[in-house]
Design a protein around this motif. Structure first.
Motif, PDB file in Angstrom:
ATOM      1  N   LEU A 274       0.832  -1.210   0.000  1.00  0.00           N
ATOM      2  CA  LEU A 274       0.000   0.000   0.000  1.00  0.00           C
ATOM      3  C   LEU A 274       0.867   1.261   0.000  1.00  0.00           C
ATOM      4  CD1 LEU A 274      -2.865  -1.039   2.437  1.00  0.00           C
ATOM      5  CD2 LEU A 274      -3.058  -0.617  -0.016  1.00  0.00           C
TER       6      LEU A 274
ATOM      7  N   MET B   9       1.174   4.228  -2.812  1.00  0.00           N
ATOM      8  CA  MET B   9       1.205   5.683  -2.605  1.00  0.00           C
ATOM      9  C   MET B   9       2.316   6.305  -3.448  1.00  0.00           C
ATOM     10  SD  MET B   9       0.679   5.906   1.511  1.00  0.00           S
ATOM     11  CE  MET B   9       1.350   7.527   1.684  1.00  0.00           C
TER      12      MET B   9
ATOM     13  N   TYR C 211       1.295   6.459  -7.015  1.00  0.00           N
ATOM     14  CA  TYR C 211       0.373   7.572  -7.270  1.00  0.00           C
ATOM     15  C   TYR C 211       1.127   8.893  -7.377  1.00  0.00           C
ATOM     16  CZ  TYR C 211      -4.295   5.585  -7.255  1.00  0.00           C
ATOM     17  OH  TYR C 211      -5.437   4.948  -7.633  1.00  0.00           O
TER      18      TYR C 211
ATOM     19  N   VAL D 247      -6.398  10.213  -2.996  1.00  0.00           N
ATOM     20  CA  VAL D 247      -6.141   8.766  -2.905  1.00  0.00           C
ATOM     21  C   VAL D 247      -4.954   8.492  -1.980  1.00  0.00           C
ATOM     22  CG1 VAL D 247      -5.432   6.718  -4.222  1.00  0.00           C
ATOM     23  CG2 VAL D 247      -7.136   8.260  -5.164  1.00  0.00           C
ATOM     24  N   VAL D 248      -3.888   9.312  -2.124  1.00  0.00           N
ATOM     25  CA  VAL D 248      -2.689   9.106  -1.299  1.00  0.00           C
ATOM     26  C   VAL D 248      -3.039   9.271   0.184  1.00  0.00           C
ATOM     27  CG1 VAL D 248      -0.411  10.082  -0.733  1.00  0.00           C
ATOM     28  CG2 VAL D 248      -1.035   9.688  -3.116  1.00  0.00           C
TER      29      VAL D 248
ATOM     30  N   LEU E 222      -5.100   6.357   1.317  1.00  0.00           N
ATOM     31  CA  LEU E 222      -4.251   5.173   1.498  1.00  0.00           C
ATOM     32  C   LEU E 222      -3.508   5.252   2.824  1.00  0.00           C
ATOM     33  CD1 LEU E 222      -2.720   4.566  -2.056  1.00  0.00           C
ATOM     34  CD2 LEU E 222      -4.006   2.914  -0.703  1.00  0.00           C
ATOM     35  N   ARG E 223      -2.969   6.446   3.074  1.00  0.00           N
ATOM     36  CA  ARG E 223      -2.199   6.647   4.319  1.00  0.00           C
ATOM     37  C   ARG E 223      -3.089   6.339   5.539  1.00  0.00           C
ATOM     38  NH1 ARG E 223       1.164   5.347   6.715  1.00  0.00           N
ATOM     39  NH2 ARG E 223       2.179   6.483   8.379  1.00  0.00           N
TER      40      ARG E 223
ATOM     41  N   TYR F  42      -5.779   4.544   5.589  1.00  0.00           N
ATOM     42  CA  TYR F  42      -6.146   3.130   5.584  1.00  0.00           C
ATOM     43  C   TYR F  42      -5.010   2.294   6.176  1.00  0.00           C
ATOM     44  CZ  TYR F  42      -7.499  -1.452   3.784  1.00  0.00           C
ATOM     45  OH  TYR F  42      -7.821  -2.777   3.669  1.00  0.00           O
ATOM     46  N   ILE F  43      -3.757   2.640   5.781  1.00  0.00           N
ATOM     47  CA  ILE F  43      -2.591   1.914   6.311  1.00  0.00           C
ATOM     48  C   ILE F  43      -2.554   2.063   7.842  1.00  0.00           C
ATOM     49  CG2 ILE F  43      -0.048   1.873   6.392  1.00  0.00           C
ATOM     50  CD1 ILE F  43      -0.146   2.787   3.406  1.00  0.00           C
TER      51      ILE F  43
ATOM     52  N   ILE G 241      -5.263  -0.142   9.389  1.00  0.00           N
ATOM     53  CA  ILE G 241      -5.022  -1.599   9.455  1.00  0.00           C
ATOM     54  C   ILE G 241      -3.834  -1.903  10.360  1.00  0.00           C
ATOM     55  CG2 ILE G 241      -6.107  -2.238   7.244  1.00  0.00           C
ATOM     56  CD1 ILE G 241      -3.356  -2.304   5.988  1.00  0.00           C
ATOM     57  N   GLU G 242      -2.856  -0.987  10.438  1.00  0.00           N
ATOM     58  CA  GLU G 242      -1.698  -1.255  11.294  1.00  0.00           C
ATOM     59  C   GLU G 242      -2.053  -1.094  12.773  1.00  0.00           C
ATOM     60  OE1 GLU G 242       1.554   0.966   9.710  1.00  0.00           O
ATOM     61  OE2 GLU G 242       1.910  -0.507   8.131  1.00  0.00           O
TER      62      GLU G 242
ATOM     63  N   GLN H 204      -3.301  -4.355  14.011  1.00  0.00           N
ATOM     64  CA  GLN H 204      -2.378  -5.499  14.015  1.00  0.00           C
ATOM     65  C   GLN H 204      -1.681  -5.648  15.360  1.00  0.00           C
ATOM     66  OE1 GLN H 204       0.169  -4.883  10.644  1.00  0.00           O
ATOM     67  NE2 GLN H 204      -1.400  -5.525   9.225  1.00  0.00           N
TER      68      GLN H 204
END
Lengths: 359, 413
Positions: A243, A247, A250, B398-399, B402-403, B405-406, B409-410, B413
């Motif tokens: 992921l 980034m 992108y 989007v970036v 994504l950040r 989202y990361i 999810i982290e 964990q």
């Protein structure tokens, strides 16, 4: 059951999908102060993908003959909807790909990521870099404009200087004694068939080796982690690293778009084989350090031809560079390799800058 | 073996003949190389002469026998002529150069009417009347180191002709008795013709002989000036011939082209020569209210309008080009507008506004189109940049997503 899960189940029943993806799930990426260098290989791969996609789109309009090549690119850039974007992105991505490939290569050298057992990963990567430069050299001629025509003439002339095999190589590359439509046909063939085939194969080998041996922990970090195992940190390749890589892709896409919009790749004027060569013909930037060096070497070095000595020196240096992992054994040779790499970076930088300002 | 011996014998024979030729005595050069002033002639100098290269010797012009080393070499009884008097030079040169059969042996393409032309020239006529100051063959072509006109070192090579003529015609003292101006060379050096010939190296550009003739050199009369200029400026001359100026200039005794463009110091024509301003040549004759005055103003206005329009199109295309837009096609079209402007400038020689307007209109049609294409290119550039801006916003979104989202999810964990 959700539709995506149903598809996944369907695939798993037939191909053992989960089993296939298992290595990816178990794959980890070391986390340390040099981790950001790991992204360069992925960005290079992404740019290669952009090249493949835009290249296929260009093929829909490009006509590889001396009479039509320039006009077909001109038509594509002015008449075809978003043709300018496809061509500009293709050209810019090509240059960025070579840049990131070089940066990736130097990062591997400085982090000594090529060391055992990754010698063949390095060799396959170096061969990919040579192929990328071959892509650049063959693709540069395809628009059949004045600069490309004469740069190819100079480039193939240099290849012709290599002792024993030079003339034959030059004839093979040009398809005759001169740069003509036959050269364009050959370069087109190399660019869209031979080189992509070889590259795809080598990219597969390169990725397979990375998958097999995992991602290298830098030589400086390894003893630190051995000493303090609690400091050792890792992230899962899937999805965390992938992921992050996404980034980076992108961001690379944004840079490509900005370059294409603000500085669309020019076309120049159509090549005229009977016109005199314009002043200041230079190759693409990634060949400039070699070109400038050859220009500076005196015509005669004792009994030997200066240019031939230059070409042989570069060939020998390239071969030694390819074999670096096999030379890097003792502490002394490690220091020597790092020193040589620093010298190469400085030399390439200075010679490229000099090549740009020199007339 | 026999073949080798034959080749050896031929080689020895060639060397012997060459040495014999080289050692052939030439008592003329032996003495004259030691003399000074105009009698000084060396073997090296004469070897450069086209006549020597074609096998002629001193005796061909001066008579005598160069192979003799005593007084018999200059025996008048044996045909020795000695120094050729200036008055005799044209006739002596003509004795060979007017003989087609003789000249054919050396250069069949060389004309053989130089002497007859010379006799019709102002130089030839004055020379026949006993004037010894006027130019004879050797004054222009040189002597003893005479080279063909195609040789850049020749005094009659196109690049050197004006200087050769100026040796007499720019010398006020020498020309005083003829009461003609001596400023022609100085004027010519300021001219567009001189610039083309000397600075641009265009050997087809006119020099003195192009307009005045060479062997038959004479000033063109008032009536024939237009004919002289028309040898190069064909279209302008044709239009002038059909124009009202032709008859008007003839009745006023004015030379055609020279009246507006001058002669030796002819400068590059500019649009300022046209119209009704103080720099215009039209106002030298035309005054406000007459038809010519109005036509001059109209023509000037139309031409300057087209020029302005070309500059405007060029500017917008350059702007688009510097933004990386591909505008080579409109640029090519704009060249056609420039051609129309050139044509309009030629059509000015009709001295009527209507034909000029036709050329200008065809040019304006092109500039309107190319300007539109320039505008279109700039619009396209802005469209691309807007598209890029929107894409970048989407990419940033989007970036960031994504950040986040990361992070999400982290955290789990």
């Amino acid at each position: 059951m959700a539709p995506l899960a149903r598809v996944r189940n369907w695939l798993d029943e037939r191909f053992g999908w989960d089993e296939l993806l298992a290595p990816l799930r178990h794959k980890t990426v070391p986390i340390h102060r040099y981790s950001y260098w790991y992204f360069l290989g992925g960005i290079t791969l992404f740019l290669f993908g952009v090249q493949v996609c835009t290249g296929i789109l260009l093929l829909l309009y490009y006509r590889p003959s001396a009479n039509e090549a320039f006009e077909s690119v001109q038509y594509l850039m002015t008449q075809v909807k978003f043709g300018w974007l496809v061509r500009s992105v293709h050209s810019w991505a090509a240059n960025l790909m070579i840049l990131t490939a070089f940066l990736h290569m130097f990062s591997v050298v400085f982090l000594r990521a090529y060391r055992k057992p990754r010698e063949l990963t390095w060799v396959s990567g170096m061969l990919l870099l040579f192929l990328a430069m071959g892509f650049g050299f063959s693709g540069y001629l395809l628009p059949w404009n004045t600069l490309a025509f004469f740069a190819t003439k100079v480039g193939t002339d240099i290849a012709g200087q290599v002792p024993f095999v030079g003339h034959r190589t030059m004839i093979f590359l040009r398809g005759g004694e001169e740069v003509t439509g036959a050269t364009l046909s050959r370069f087109f063939g190399f660019h869209v068939a031979v080189l992509p085939g070889l590259t795809t194969l080598l990219v597969g080998v390169h990725l397979l080796l990375i998958q097999r041996f995992g991602i290298s922990v830098p030589a400086r970090i390894e003893p630190e982690w051995r000493e303090l195992p609690q400091e050792k940190r890792e992230m899962r390749f899937f999805p965390s690293f992938l992921l992050r890589e996404l980034m980076a892709w992108y961001i690379a896409l944004g840079v490509l778009g900005a370059l294409a919009a603000f500085s669309p790749w020019g076309l120049g004027t159509k090549a005229d084989p009977f016109a005199p060569a314009p002043a200041g013909i230079k190759p693409e930037w990634y060949f400039l350090f070699m070109f400038q060096t050859l220009k500076l070497i005196p015509a005669k070095l004792g009994l030997l031809d200066g240019e031939v000595v230059g070409i042989l020196t570069f060939s020998l240096a390239g071969l030694i560079w390819l074999l670096v992992p096999f030379l890097d054994g003792t502490k002394r040779t490690q220091r020597l390799v790092t020193g040589a790499a620093m010298f190469v970076v400085a030399y390439m930088g200075m010679m490229t800058a000099y090549g740009y300002v020199a007339k | 073996m026999w073949r080798n011996r034959s080749l050896g014998a031929i080689f020895v024979l060639i060397i012997t003949v060459a040495l014999a030729q080289a050692q052939q005595p030439n008592s003329c050069v032996d003495c004259h190389s030691a003399l000074e002033g105009e009698l000084h002639v060396t073997q090296e100098q004469f070897a450069q002469d086209i006549h020597a290269q074609k096998g002629l010797t001193c005796a061909s012009c001066h008579g005598g026998d160069p192979s003799k080393t005593d007084d018999s070499a200059m025996s008048k009884a044996a045909g020795f002529k000695g120094k050729i008097e200036r008055a005799g030079v044209p006739k002596l040169c003509g004795s060979c150069h007017s003989d087609p059969a003789f000249m054919r042996q050396y250069n069949p393409s060389l004309r053989t009417d130089q002497f007859s032309q010379y006799q019709t020239s102002i130089h030839g006529k004055r020379q026949a009347a006993g004037d010894t100051k006027v130019a004879v063959c050797t004054d222009c072509h040189g002597v003893h180191d005479l080279r063909p006109a195609s040789d850049t070192r020749s005094k009659v090579h196109p690049l050197n002709i004006a200087t050769t003529c100026s040796r007499c015609h720019a010398d006020a003292e020498y020309m005083a008795t003829y009461k003609i101006p001596t400023n022609q060379f100085a004027d010519y050096k300021t001219s567009v013709h001189h610039e083309a010939l000397v600075e641009r190296g265009d050997l087809s550009a006119p020099t003195c002989t192009t307009c005045h003739g060479n062997h038959g050199a004479t000033p063109p009369g008032v009536g024939s000036v237009a004919n002289v200029c028309s040898t190069c400026h064909v279209f302008q001359a044709q239009l002038f011939e059909a124009s009202p100026h032709k008859a008007a200039f003839a009745s006023a005794g004015l030379p055609g082209c020279v009246t507006c463009h001058s002669n030796h110091g002819i400068s590059k024509p500019s649009d300022a020569m046209l119209g009704t301003s103080a720099h215009s040549v039209c106002t030298n004759c035309h005054t406000q209210g007459d038809a010519g005055y109005k036509a001059a103003g109209d023509m000037q206005q139309q031409i300057s309008g087209l020029e302005t329009s070309i500059v405007r199109s060029d500017r917008i295309l350059s702007q688009a080009e510097s933004s990386g837009m591909e505008v080579s096609q409109p640029r090519l079209e704009l060249d056609q507008a420039r051609d129309a402007l050139t044509k309009a400038r030629v059509t000015v020689h009709t001295f009527a506004a209507h034909p000029v307007r036709a050329d200008v209109d065809s040019g304006l049609k092109i500039t309107t189109k190319t300007y539109g294409e320039g505008e279109g290119a700039l619009r396209e550039r802005d469209y691309r940049r807007t598209g890029l801006g929107m894409s970048l916003v989407a990419i940033v979104f989007v970036v960031v997503a994504l950040r986040l989202y990361i992070k999400e999810i982290e955290k789990n964990q």
